[in-house]
Design an enzyme around this catalytic site. Structure first.
Site, short mmCIF file in Angstrom:
data_model
loop_
_atom_site.label_atom_id
_atom_site.label_comp_id
_atom_site.label_asym_id
_atom_site.label_seq_id
_atom_site.Cartn_x
_atom_site.Cartn_y
_atom_site.Cartn_z
N GLU A 1 4.46 8.00 1.59
CA GLU A 1 4.82 6.93 0.66
C GLU A 1 4.08 5.69 1.14
OE1 GLU A 1 5.81 3.97 -1.13
OE2 GLU A 1 7.55 3.89 0.19
N CYS B 1 6.38 -2.59 -1.35
CA CYS B 1 5.32 -1.73 -1.88
C CYS B 1 5.45 -1.56 -3.39
CB CYS B 1 5.34 -0.37 -1.19
SG CYS B 1 6.90 0.52 -1.34
#
Length: 487
Positions: A235, A269
């Site tokens: 991720e 993010c």
């Protein structure tokens, strides 16, 4: 490295040393993984019902001690206590969801065996991998790793967790809190340390590694794991776009886009980094968001940069944008003040500038006008990243979302896919691969086993040296009858 090696944890706002933590050596990491491997066998034998009971009890423990862990998150990250509390709450919800749904999602499935194998029973079983190594980030030190830890545990794996060296206390607290209710040791272990500790985890006997962090580091993790044939979930970063259509609720779009870009000092993010707004509403949107942004106060609305080196990245992006002709409506290349970054809003930012191509990870937002949503979609998809996006439109939100090359999209909202435990979280392209959360997140920490069984014997036998010419002829004719007439 000696057994008593330590490292210092610094206050992100002042740079003062808060405390020290153990720096686990390679040998100690390998030993922790070995102990977890034995615990994984017992944890699997424990059964779904017993594991569910333990994990829900852990969720209850975290809930009852939410103030304590939220304060630790706020201290180590430098974020406001309200943001830290929200992060803890969503983490608890994910933990509970995984505990409640693991048995159903991992239950064996009976599959049709087809006409050729009509006498066979076919099923697919799901089994835990064994030990999952989780390498967590510093920006959301409980929410993000919990998306791997909770789901791996619910799927009957043991977990060895390496938190970021910038938030080691949160990682230690998680393991210590689980130990309060664990039926035996080593189901969840935290190994604190510097990057070499994480590297050791990728060289150990773990059965899978789940990593969250930059794309650059993710490639190193994947390469190290590949040498051991260890599968990975990655991720990574994002350059997340916001599309504001002609029919958008402008005030709502401005409010949410601003929060998405600036919350947690832009260290998300899945936070907005670039906005594509249709020309007909662009002036109104820009005026509205700039007015809102002027009310944001660093140190109150959000905290300092948690990782000091990120300030250099932010500065380079601002300098590059300025050099290439971007217009600063709020802030500028001088917006970095010590550990804090003041809000920055830019317009007319060249698409080849760092502020549009690379992850900034700071409280900055680049806004560019487009002729229509088709152009916005094209520019959004041109990025090497593909993590998340947000779309603001009263009538065409789902249509626009379906054309975006990313793993998650919010329509007339931001971030909320992260708060819904039932849906998967993850990206494509340079944003990584694999998923946490949801059914997909549980299945990431299992492997499929196909099991077939003869229900009754038939005269035709194909998998034997005693196979007859008649059997072969019948098989050929049957295949031809099933599939040969299609034109």
């Amino acid at each position: 490295m000696s057994a008593d090696a330590t490292f210092e944890k610094f206050d992100p706002a002042t740079g003062a040393v808060i405390t020290t933590y153990k720096n686990f050596s390679q040998a100690e990491v390998f030993a922790a993984v070995g102990a977890a491997g034995l615990a994984a066998i017992r944890w699997n034998e424990f059964g779904f019902t017993a594991r569910k009971r333990v994990l829900l009890k852990w969720a209850s423990y975290i809930t009852n001690n939410q103030k304590e862990i939220a304060n630790l998150v706020a201290t180590e990250c430098g974020k406001p206590i309200g943001d830290a509390s929200l992060e803890v709450s969503i983490s608890i919800d994910n933990l509970a969801w995984a505990a409640k749904h693991a048995q159903q999602i991992m239950s064996k499935q009976v599959r049709p065996s087809g006409l050729l194998m009509f006498n066979m029973k076919a099923q697919v079983q799901r089994s835990p991998l064994g030990v999952v190594g989780v390498i967590g980030p510093w920006n959301y030190p409980i929410f993000t790793p919990m998306g791997s830890i909770a789901y791996a545990l619910a799927a009957a794996n043991a977990v060895v967790f390496k938190p970021s060296e910038f938030t080691p206390g949160v990682g230690k607290w998680l393991a210590d809190s689980f130990a309060q209710i664990a039926p035996f040791e080593n189901i969840l272990t935290t190994i604190t340390g510097l990057p070499d500790t994480g590297r050791a985890l990728t060289q150990s006997k773990v059965n899978k590694v789940s990593f969250t962090g930059s794309t650059r580091t993710a490639k190193k993790v994947a390469a190290s794991c590949a040498e051991q044939m260890i599968p990975v979930v990655l991720e990574c970063g994002g350059k997340d776009p916001v599309i504001v259509a002609h029919d958008a609720d402008i005030k709502l779009a401005a409010e949410y886009a601003l929060w998405s870009a600036m919350a947690n000092a832009g260290q998300s993010c899945i936070g907005a980094e670039r906005v594509y707004v249709v020309e007909s509403v662009a002036d109104e949107f820009i005026e509205t968001i700039v007015d809102m942004a002027k009310k944001i106060k660093p140190g109150q609305s959000y905290g300092p940069a948690t990782m000091p080196s990120q300030l250099n990245v932010i500065q380079s992006h601002l300098d590059d944008a300025k050099a290439k002709g971007a217009k600063f409506l709020l802030g500028g290349s001088d917006s970095i003040k010590g550990a804090f970054v003041e809000p920055v809003i830019m317009v007319d930012v060249p698409e080849d500038s760092l502020a549009m191509t690379d992850e900034t990870f700071g409280p900055t937002l680049a806004i560019n006008k487009v002729m229509n949503t088709d152009e916005a979609i094209k520019l959004s998809n041109a990025s090497s990243y593909g993590l998340a996006a947000a779309v603001f439109s009263k009538r065409e939100g789902e249509k626009i979302a379906s054309k975006l090359a990313c793993g998650m999209v919010s329509i007339n909202s931001v971030f909320l896919f992260a708060a819904i435990a039932a849906v998967p979280f993850g990206g494509v392209k340079d944003s990584g691969y694999g998923r946490i959360h949801g059914a997909e997140g549980l299945l990431e920490y299992t492997y499929a086993r196909s099991v077939v069984k003869t229900r009754f014997k038939i005269p035709l036998r194909f998998t034997t040296f005693k196979r007859t010419k008649l059997s072969e002829k019948i098989l050929t004719l049957l295949i031809k009858k099933l599939y040969g007439r299609r034109k």
